[in-house]
Design an enzyme around this catalytic site. Structure first.
Site, short mmCIF file in Angstrom:
data_model
loop_
_atom_site.label_atom_id
_atom_site.label_comp_id
_atom_site.label_asym_id
_atom_site.label_seq_id
_atom_site.Cartn_x
_atom_site.Cartn_y
_atom_site.Cartn_z
N ASN A 91 23.83 41.74 56.11
CA ASN A 91 24.28 40.72 57.07
C ASN A 91 25.16 41.42 58.10
O ASN A 91 26.30 41.77 57.81
CB ASN A 91 25.08 39.65 56.29
CG ASN A 91 25.73 38.65 57.21
OD1 ASN A 91 25.46 38.59 58.41
ND2 ASN A 91 26.61 37.83 56.64
N TRP A 92 24.58 41.64 59.26
CA TRP A 92 25.31 42.40 60.30
C TRP A 92 26.41 41.57 60.97
O TRP A 92 27.19 42.10 61.74
CB TRP A 92 24.34 42.89 61.37
CG TRP A 92 23.37 43.94 60.90
CD1 TRP A 92 23.26 44.46 59.63
CD2 TRP A 92 22.36 44.59 61.68
NE1 TRP A 92 22.26 45.38 59.59
CE2 TRP A 92 21.68 45.50 60.83
CE3 TRP A 92 21.97 44.50 63.02
CZ2 TRP A 92 20.64 46.30 61.28
CZ3 TRP A 92 20.92 45.30 63.46
CH2 TRP A 92 20.27 46.20 62.59
N LYS A 93 26.41 40.28 60.71
CA LYS A 93 27.39 39.36 61.32
C LYS A 93 27.37 39.51 62.85
O LYS A 93 26.31 39.78 63.42
CB LYS A 93 28.78 39.59 60.72
CG LYS A 93 28.74 39.53 59.19
CD LYS A 93 30.07 39.43 58.53
CE LYS A 93 29.89 39.41 57.02
NZ LYS A 93 31.10 39.19 56.28
N HIS A 150 26.99 30.41 54.73
CA HIS A 150 27.93 31.53 54.57
C HIS A 150 29.37 31.02 54.72
O HIS A 150 29.63 30.12 55.52
CB HIS A 150 27.62 32.61 55.62
CG HIS A 150 28.37 33.88 55.37
ND1 HIS A 150 29.69 34.04 55.73
CD2 HIS A 150 27.99 35.02 54.76
CE1 HIS A 150 30.08 35.25 55.35
NE2 HIS A 150 29.07 35.87 54.76
N GLU A 158 31.81 32.14 56.23
CA GLU A 158 32.34 32.18 57.61
C GLU A 158 31.84 30.98 58.41
O GLU A 158 32.54 30.51 59.32
CB GLU A 158 31.95 33.52 58.28
CG GLU A 158 32.82 34.65 57.73
CD GLU A 158 32.13 36.00 57.65
OE1 GLU A 158 31.11 36.21 58.31
OE2 GLU A 158 32.62 36.85 56.88
N GLU A 191 28.93 34.62 46.42
CA GLU A 191 29.91 35.38 47.19
C GLU A 191 31.29 34.76 47.02
O GLU A 191 31.63 33.79 47.72
CB GLU A 191 29.55 35.35 48.68
CG GLU A 191 28.23 35.96 49.02
CD GLU A 191 28.20 36.54 50.43
OE1 GLU A 191 27.86 37.72 50.55
OE2 GLU A 191 28.55 35.84 51.39
N GLY A 196 34.61 40.58 52.78
CA GLY A 196 35.29 41.29 53.86
C GLY A 196 36.71 41.74 53.54
O GLY A 196 37.46 42.12 54.43
N SER A 235 32.26 42.63 49.53
CA SER A 235 32.79 44.00 49.47
C SER A 235 31.95 44.95 48.62
O SER A 235 32.49 45.78 47.87
CB SER A 235 34.25 43.97 48.99
OG SER A 235 35.05 43.24 49.91
N GLY A 291 27.80 42.82 53.78
CA GLY A 291 28.30 42.73 55.15
C GLY A 291 28.64 44.12 55.69
O GLY A 291 27.78 44.85 56.17
N GLY A 292 29.90 44.49 55.57
CA GLY A 292 30.42 45.73 56.17
C GLY A 292 29.56 46.96 55.89
O GLY A 292 29.22 47.71 56.82
P1 PGA Z 1 31.21 42.09 53.00
O1 PGA Z 1 30.49 40.74 53.47
O2 PGA Z 1 30.17 42.91 52.28
O3 PGA Z 1 31.70 42.73 54.24
O4 PGA Z 1 32.31 41.65 52.07
C1 PGA Z 1 29.57 40.09 52.64
C2 PGA Z 1 29.02 38.90 53.35
O5 PGA Z 1 29.71 38.30 54.16
O6 PGA Z 1 27.85 38.52 53.13
#
Ligand code: PGA
Length: 256
Positions: A9-11, A98, A100, A167, A173, A205, A226-227
């Protein structure tokens, strides 16, 4: 047999050039990683470019595109939104719910449920995120209550195709991943209301350092990342670990 997934997930990251370079790197890197499905979820503005250029649909059976979000209506006056009809043209998956989206954009459970239904109605597979806000003794109950509401009204055949991403919000994050034992405990609980075919991922994470701990869990089918998904080499390392785990577990056939 559930095919493992590693979804990135590149956000809201990457320029057009970054997206092209990263997706091309992933495409080459996963060429021989065939026991799992790798999914790239770029910002929606790059989906078309990647779908028609780097990752042509059908050409890479183990590599797919996913949208990070979509609205549930097909067309109309919904400024800024993208619809299932649009997503369907360029992606196989869509991330829904998600944390966010729920925190920053105030999406509620009813809206997320509509999105899940709309995805299935258009033959898009939702990657449905669930997770507790804070780590507590009642986390499992909180998450299962949430999942029940989000999948309310779905046909069993669709629940089998669904991908659930567990998650924990406190791990997204933050650099503080759940321990594999903690994640397994929640995932096993979620599985009590899911058919055996439903794939359940862990997210929060994930790094190349901690990935193998989760891949050793019998109930975890991979990751939503994500990251780490923005860094080519670490992301590919996680894909390789998942492929190794699939080989060790005898997962040889594609899910669908
Ligand atoms: P993260 O994000 O790996 O940066 O914690 C995961 C996600 O939001 O799907």
């Amino acid at each position: 047999m559930r095919t493992k997934i590693v979804a990135g997930n590149w956000k809201m990251n990457t320029t057009a050039a970054d997206a092209h370079v990263l997706a091309t790197g992933i495409r080459s890197g996963v060429e021989h990683i065939e026991r799992i499905e790798t999914i790239i979820c770029p910002p929606s503005i790059w989906l078309g470019v990647l779908a028609h250029g780097v990752i042509q649909r059908g050409q890479y059976p183990h590599l797919h595109l996913g949208a990070q979000n979509m609205y549930f209506q097909e067309t109309g006056a919904y400024t800024g939104e993208i619809s299932p009809l649009m997503v369907k043209e360029v992606a196989k998956y869509v991330i829904v719910g998600h944390s966010e989206r729920t925190h920053i954009f105030r999406e509620d459970e009813e809206l997320i449920n509509h999105k899940v239904q709309a995805a299935f109605a258009h033959d898009i597979t939702p990657i449905l995120c669930v997770g507790e806000e804070e780590q507590s003794a009642t986390s499992k109950e909180t998450v299962i209550r949430e999942l029940k509401k989000l999948i309310d009204g779905l046909e069993l055949a669709d629940v089998k195709k669904l991908v659930v991403a567990y998650e924990p919000v406190w791990a997204v994050g933050t650099g503080k991943a759940a321990t594999p034992a903690y994640a397994e405990d929640v995932i096993v609980h979620l599985r009590t209301i899911l058919p055996e075919e439903t794939r359940v991922l862990y997210g929060g994470s994930v790094t190349e350092e901690n990935a193998r701990g989760f891949l050793a869990l019998p109930d975890c089918d991979g990751f939503l990342i994500g990251g780490t998904s923005l860094k080519l080499k670490p992301f590919l390392t996680v894909c390789q670990y998942a492929d190794d785990a699939a080989q060790a577990g005898g997962h040889r056939s594609l899910h669908n």
